[in-house]
Design an enzyme around this catalytic site. Structure first.
Site, PDB file in Angstrom:
ATOM      1  N   ASP A  37       0.846  -1.183   0.000  1.00  0.00           N
ATOM      2  CA  ASP A  37       0.000   0.000   0.000  1.00  0.00           C
ATOM      3  C   ASP A  37       0.887   1.239   0.000  1.00  0.00           C
ATOM      4  OD1 ASP A  37      -3.204   0.338   0.719  1.00  0.00           O
ATOM      5  OD2 ASP A  37      -2.026   2.126   1.177  1.00  0.00           O
ATOM      6  N   ASP A  53       4.318   2.064  -4.338  1.00  0.00           N
ATOM      7  CA  ASP A  53       3.578   2.974  -5.204  1.00  0.00           C
ATOM      8  C   ASP A  53       3.386   2.254  -6.527  1.00  0.00           C
ATOM      9  OD1 ASP A  53       2.629   4.916  -6.899  1.00  0.00           O
ATOM     10  OD2 ASP A  53       4.196   6.387  -6.465  1.00  0.00           O
ATOM     11  N   VAL A  54       2.141   1.860  -6.849  1.00  0.00           N
ATOM     12  CA  VAL A  54       1.923   1.041  -8.036  1.00  0.00           C
ATOM     13  C   VAL A  54       2.168   1.801  -9.338  1.00  0.00           C
ATOM     14  CG1 VAL A  54       0.328  -0.543  -6.890  1.00  0.00           C
ATOM     15  CG2 VAL A  54      -0.572   1.479  -8.085  1.00  0.00           C
ATOM     16  N   ASN A  80      -5.676  -5.141  -6.193  1.00  0.00           N
ATOM     17  CA  ASN A  80      -6.819  -4.374  -5.712  1.00  0.00           C
ATOM     18  C   ASN A  80      -6.595  -2.863  -5.707  1.00  0.00           C
ATOM     19  OD1 ASN A  80      -9.427  -4.075  -4.024  1.00  0.00           O
ATOM     20  ND2 ASN A  80      -7.850  -3.136  -2.737  1.00  0.00           N
ATOM     21  N   TYR A 145     -13.422   6.476 -15.038  1.00  0.00           N
ATOM     22  CA  TYR A 145     -13.344   5.296 -14.174  1.00  0.00           C
ATOM     23  C   TYR A 145     -13.800   4.049 -14.927  1.00  0.00           C
ATOM     24  CZ  TYR A 145     -14.159   2.265 -10.138  1.00  0.00           C
ATOM     25  OH  TYR A 145     -14.143   1.215  -9.249  1.00  0.00           O
ATOM     26  N   LYS A 149     -11.814   0.428 -15.821  1.00  0.00           N
ATOM     27  CA  LYS A 149     -12.300  -0.875 -15.382  1.00  0.00           C
ATOM     28  C   LYS A 149     -12.652  -1.771 -16.570  1.00  0.00           C
ATOM     29  CE  LYS A 149     -11.624  -0.301 -11.053  1.00  0.00           C
ATOM     30  NZ  LYS A 149     -10.613  -1.106 -10.336  1.00  0.00           N
ATOM     31  N   THR A 180     -17.187   1.951   1.080  1.00  0.00           N
ATOM     32  CA  THR A 180     -15.769   2.093   1.405  1.00  0.00           C
ATOM     33  C   THR A 180     -15.466   3.561   1.724  1.00  0.00           C
ATOM     34  OG1 THR A 180     -15.175   2.524  -0.901  1.00  0.00           O
ATOM     35  CG2 THR A 180     -15.172   0.211  -0.174  1.00  0.00           C
TER      36      THR A 180
END
Length: 251
Positions: A37, A53-54, A80, A145, A149, A180
């Protein structure tokens, strides 16, 4: 349940929300779990915490290598980590489009690329990508978004085809609107948070938001050895939003 006994799992974006619920569930069911994360400071044992850091390939490779070394191998990757975006196709500039794609799509690419050499050594290798109802249903004010996806959904199918003969299963979950912290921020920013929450609840046939724990349960199913014949599949966890067409209440 103890179906994950002896398995090693890595969950990106695992410090909160769906990722945290998934990491905790896998650990409860016997897995050793490492969380990657951007801010893993809230992660506590038995979970292992690693900062990553992705959007930075070197950061991802370093964190994956460190996690695998600590776990002693890798069997499950849960991709995720992701961010949200609002607006029509006109509302976000090029830089925002690049930023969200960099996290939501390329972030999964970077993590999978770093994990695959280790997954090939597993007898129960599985990758689960967190996708969204936005990949398969047109939602208002979610153009950017939804585009990311949709890419994740197609990427999942392509990866499943690429790696099935290596013994690596690849699937995705398609949550509806999940309660969330990100949804909490959206509601807080709305002119009328209560009305906005009611609208989000109403568009799901169950009449309520999905919980992070419910999505985690679906991820665990796809990741576990009991679903060894399941690959290239998207599992909707959306309160019936994708497939049901109900009459208005009372009719």
């Amino acid at each position: 349940m103890s179906d994950f006994d002896g398995l090693r799992a890595l969950v990106t974006g695992g410090a909160s929300g769906i990722g945290r619920a998934t990491a905790e569930l896998l650990a409860e069911r016997g897995a050793q779990v490492a969380v990657l994360d951007l801010d893993p400071s809230s992660v506590t044992k038995p979970l292992l915490a690693f900062r990553a850091d992705v959007t930075d390939d070197a950061s991802v490779r370093e964190a994956v290598a460190a996690a695998v070394a600590e776990l002693g191998g890798l069997d499950v990757l849960v991709n995720n980590a992701g961010i949200g975006a609002q607006g029509t196709v006109e509302d976000n500039d090029d830089e925002e489009w690049r930023r969200v794609f960099d996290v939501n799509v390329l972030g999964m690419v970077r993590t999978a690329r770093a994990a695959l050499p280790h997954l090939r050594d597993s007898r129960h290798a599985a990758i689960v990508n967190t996708c969204s109802i936005a990949a398969t249903a047109g939602l208002p004010q979610r153009a950017l978004y939804s585009a990311t996806k949709g890419a994740v959904y197609s990427l999942t199918l392509a990866m499943a085809a690429d790696h099935v003969r290596e013994g690596i299963r690849v699937n995705c979950v398609n949550p509806g609107t999940v309660d969330t912290p990100w949804i909490g921020h959206l509601l807080d920013a709305a002119p009328d948070p209560a009305t906005e929450r009611t609208a989000l609840q109403a568009r799901q046939p169950t009449g309520r938001l999905v919980t992070a724990a419910e999505v985690a349960g679906a991820i665990a199913y796809l990741a576990g050895p009991l679903s060894g014949a399941t690959t290239g599949t998207s599992l909707a966890v959306d309160g019936g939003m994708q497939g049901l067409r109900l009459r208005p209440a009372g009719r």
